[in-house]
Design a protein around this motif. Structure first.
Motif, PDB file in Angstrom:
ATOM      1  N   ARG A  99       0.826  -1.200   0.000  1.00 52.17           N
ATOM      2  CA  ARG A  99       0.000   0.000   0.000  1.00 52.17           C
ATOM      3  C   ARG A  99       0.866   1.258   0.000  1.00 52.17           C
ATOM      4  O   ARG A  99       2.028   1.224   0.356  1.00 52.17           O
ATOM      5  CB  ARG A  99      -0.915  -0.014   1.212  1.00 52.17           C
ATOM      6  CG  ARG A  99      -1.762  -1.285   1.274  1.00 52.17           C
ATOM      7  CD  ARG A  99      -3.180  -0.982   1.581  1.00 52.17           C
ATOM      8  NE  ARG A  99      -4.016  -2.162   1.515  1.00 52.17           N
ATOM      9  CZ  ARG A  99      -4.984  -2.323   0.628  1.00 52.17           C
ATOM     10  NH1 ARG A  99      -5.233  -1.399  -0.263  1.00 52.17           N
ATOM     11  NH2 ARG A  99      -5.713  -3.410   0.623  1.00 52.17           N
ATOM     12  N   ARG A 100       0.236   2.375  -0.376  1.00 56.18           N
ATOM     13  CA  ARG A 100       0.936   3.668  -0.405  1.00 56.18           C
ATOM     14  C   ARG A 100       1.018   4.305   0.971  1.00 56.18           C
ATOM     15  O   ARG A 100       1.806   5.218   1.193  1.00 56.18           O
ATOM     16  CB  ARG A 100       0.238   4.619  -1.361  1.00 56.18           C
ATOM     17  CG  ARG A 100       0.360   4.191  -2.802  1.00 56.18           C
ATOM     18  CD  ARG A 100      -0.230   5.214  -3.731  1.00 56.18           C
ATOM     19  NE  ARG A 100      -0.264   4.660  -5.081  1.00 56.18           N
ATOM     20  CZ  ARG A 100      -0.931   5.198  -6.068  1.00 56.18           C
ATOM     21  NH1 ARG A 100      -1.638   6.292  -5.880  1.00 56.18           N
ATOM     22  NH2 ARG A 100      -0.914   4.634  -7.255  1.00 56.18           N
ATOM     23  N   GLY A 101       0.192   3.858   1.876  1.00 55.68           N
ATOM     24  CA  GLY A 101       0.178   4.381   3.242  1.00 55.68           C
ATOM     25  C   GLY A 101      -0.192   3.283   4.211  1.00 55.68           C
ATOM     26  O   GLY A 101      -0.584   2.183   3.797  1.00 55.68           O
ATOM     27  N   GLN A 105      -7.362   0.956   4.037  1.00 54.78           N
ATOM     28  CA  GLN A 105      -8.098   1.889   3.185  1.00 54.78           C
ATOM     29  C   GLN A 105      -7.187   2.618   2.213  1.00 54.78           C
ATOM     30  O   GLN A 105      -7.654   3.237   1.256  1.00 54.78           O
ATOM     31  CB  GLN A 105      -8.883   2.908   4.035  1.00 54.78           C
ATOM     32  CG  GLN A 105      -8.032   3.981   4.689  1.00 54.78           C
ATOM     33  CD  GLN A 105      -7.172   3.522   5.882  1.00 54.78           C
ATOM     34  OE1 GLN A 105      -7.286   2.395   6.345  1.00 54.78           O
ATOM     35  NE2 GLN A 105      -6.318   4.401   6.364  1.00 54.78           N
ATOM     36  N   GLU A 106      -5.879   2.556   2.434  1.00 54.30           N
ATOM     37  CA  GLU A 106      -4.918   3.238   1.558  1.00 54.30           C
ATOM     38  C   GLU A 106      -4.888   2.559   0.187  1.00 54.30           C
ATOM     39  O   GLU A 106      -5.053   1.348   0.079  1.00 54.30           O
ATOM     40  CB  GLU A 106      -3.522   3.214   2.176  1.00 54.30           C
ATOM     41  CG  GLU A 106      -3.399   4.013   3.450  1.00 54.30           C
ATOM     42  CD  GLU A 106      -3.483   5.516   3.222  1.00 54.30           C
ATOM     43  OE1 GLU A 106      -3.102   5.978   2.132  1.00 54.30           O
ATOM     44  OE2 GLU A 106      -3.942   6.217   4.141  1.00 54.30           O
ATOM     45  N   THR A 108      -3.489   0.829  -3.199  1.00 55.66           N
ATOM     46  CA  THR A 108      -2.355  -0.062  -3.407  1.00 55.66           C
ATOM     47  C   THR A 108      -1.238   0.706  -4.103  1.00 55.66           C
ATOM     48  O   THR A 108      -1.474   1.673  -4.825  1.00 55.66           O
ATOM     49  CB  THR A 108      -2.745  -1.297  -4.245  1.00 55.66           C
ATOM     50  OG1 THR A 108      -3.323  -0.871  -5.459  1.00 55.66           O
ATOM     51  CG2 THR A 108      -3.702  -2.187  -3.484  1.00 55.66           C
ATOM     52  N   TRP A 129       1.374  -1.704  10.724  1.00 55.79           N
ATOM     53  CA  TRP A 129       1.855  -1.526   9.355  1.00 55.79           C
ATOM     54  C   TRP A 129       3.340  -1.212   9.347  1.00 55.79           C
ATOM     55  O   TRP A 129       3.815  -0.420  10.153  1.00 55.79           O
ATOM     56  CB  TRP A 129       1.061  -0.424   8.658  1.00 55.79           C
ATOM     57  CG  TRP A 129      -0.346  -0.862   8.423  1.00 55.79           C
ATOM     58  CD1 TRP A 129      -1.387  -0.783   9.300  1.00 55.79           C
ATOM     59  CD2 TRP A 129      -0.842  -1.501   7.261  1.00 55.79           C
ATOM     60  NE1 TRP A 129      -2.508  -1.336   8.751  1.00 55.79           N
ATOM     61  CE2 TRP A 129      -2.210  -1.774   7.492  1.00 55.79           C
ATOM     62  CE3 TRP A 129      -0.282  -1.859   6.046  1.00 55.79           C
ATOM     63  CZ2 TRP A 129      -3.016  -2.407   6.548  1.00 55.79           C
ATOM     64  CZ3 TRP A 129      -1.080  -2.480   5.099  1.00 55.79           C
ATOM     65  CH2 TRP A 129      -2.437  -2.748   5.354  1.00 55.79           C
ATOM     66  N   TYR A 140       7.050   0.848   0.390  1.00 55.22           N
ATOM     67  CA  TYR A 140       5.682   0.373   0.445  1.00 55.22           C
ATOM     68  C   TYR A 140       5.299   0.120   1.898  1.00 55.22           C
ATOM     69  O   TYR A 140       6.146  -0.109   2.753  1.00 55.22           O
ATOM     70  CB  TYR A 140       5.534  -0.954  -0.332  1.00 55.22           C
ATOM     71  CG  TYR A 140       6.241  -0.951  -1.652  1.00 55.22           C
ATOM     72  CD1 TYR A 140       5.644  -0.365  -2.766  1.00 55.22           C
ATOM     73  CD2 TYR A 140       7.508  -1.513  -1.795  1.00 55.22           C
ATOM     74  CE1 TYR A 140       6.294  -0.348  -3.997  1.00 55.22           C
ATOM     75  CE2 TYR A 140       8.160  -1.499  -3.013  1.00 55.22           C
ATOM     76  CZ  TYR A 140       7.550  -0.914  -4.106  1.00 55.22           C
ATOM     77  OH  TYR A 140       8.191  -0.884  -5.315  1.00 55.22           O
ATOM     78  N   TRP A 141       3.980   0.106   2.136  1.00 52.31           N
ATOM     79  CA  TRP A 141       3.455  -0.269   3.447  1.00 52.31           C
ATOM     80  C   TRP A 141       2.843  -1.662   3.331  1.00 52.31           C
ATOM     81  O   TRP A 141       2.159  -1.968   2.363  1.00 52.31           O
ATOM     82  CB  TRP A 141       2.398   0.729   3.910  1.00 52.31           C
ATOM     83  CG  TRP A 141       2.995   2.049   4.302  1.00 52.31           C
ATOM     84  CD1 TRP A 141       3.200   3.127   3.482  1.00 52.31           C
ATOM     85  CD2 TRP A 141       3.490   2.425   5.583  1.00 52.31           C
ATOM     86  NE1 TRP A 141       3.788   4.152   4.180  1.00 52.31           N
ATOM     87  CE2 TRP A 141       3.969   3.746   5.482  1.00 52.31           C
ATOM     88  CE3 TRP A 141       3.566   1.786   6.812  1.00 52.31           C
ATOM     89  CZ2 TRP A 141       4.515   4.435   6.550  1.00 52.31           C
ATOM     90  CZ3 TRP A 141       4.105   2.466   7.889  1.00 52.31           C
ATOM     91  CH2 TRP A 141       4.580   3.777   7.758  1.00 52.31           C
TER      92      TRP A 141
END
Length: 158
Positions: A99-101, A105-106, A108, A129, A140-141
């Protein structure tokens, strides 16, 4: 004599320390590092791993380290190819969404999924995370449930 002192003496005298009592989390520092069946370059290769692969060092013999991988397999690797100063993680699930954060809910990341055995350097943490970095400096997260971090824990209870 207190219980703690008696226990310490019993451990010292009988050698009851667990096999991995002096284990240390380490990361591979070289690309394409061969893990071997024994502590020589003549021993068969058991696995070739990439930079940032986390391992658990369980012993040393000369210039070699005996290590345990995320599957519990034991290998030997030249100690010069390992570092305890770096924190690394590897994907342990079949795949993991990147994920971006930090959070489900962030959106991908551009590289949406990482496969099992993909190693990363651990950069930061936000709750459950982890911010990780790949060999190409992509960040990335990933949720911690998808990765293996070789942590050393010791506890004694009476």
């Amino acid at each position: 004599m207190t219980h703690k002192i008696r226990f310490a003496l019993a451990v010292a005298i009988t050698g009851l320390l667990p096999m991995f009592a002096h284990a240390e989390a380490v990361c591979v520092t070289q690309p394409h590092t061969n893990l071997r069946k024994g502590p020589t370059s003549r021993d068969p290769v058991t696995w070739t791993v990439s930079e940032n692969m986390p391992l658990l060092r369980i012993s040393t013999k000369g210039t070699w380290s005996q290590v345990k991988d995320l599957d519990g397999q034991v290998h030997w690797v030249p100690s010069k190819n390992l570092s305890a100063r770096r924190s690394c993680a590897v994907i342990k699930s079949k795949t993991a969404k990147l994920r971006r954060g930090p959070g489900p809910q962030e959106p991908t990341a551009d590289l949406e999924i990482a496969d099992k055995y993909t190693p990363f350097q651990k950069i930061d943490r936000d709750g459950a995370w982890l911010l990780v970095q790949d060999e190409y400096n992509g960040r990335y997260w990933v949720n911690e449930t998808n990765v293996w971090l070789p942590l050393v824990r010791a506890s004694v209870s009476f």
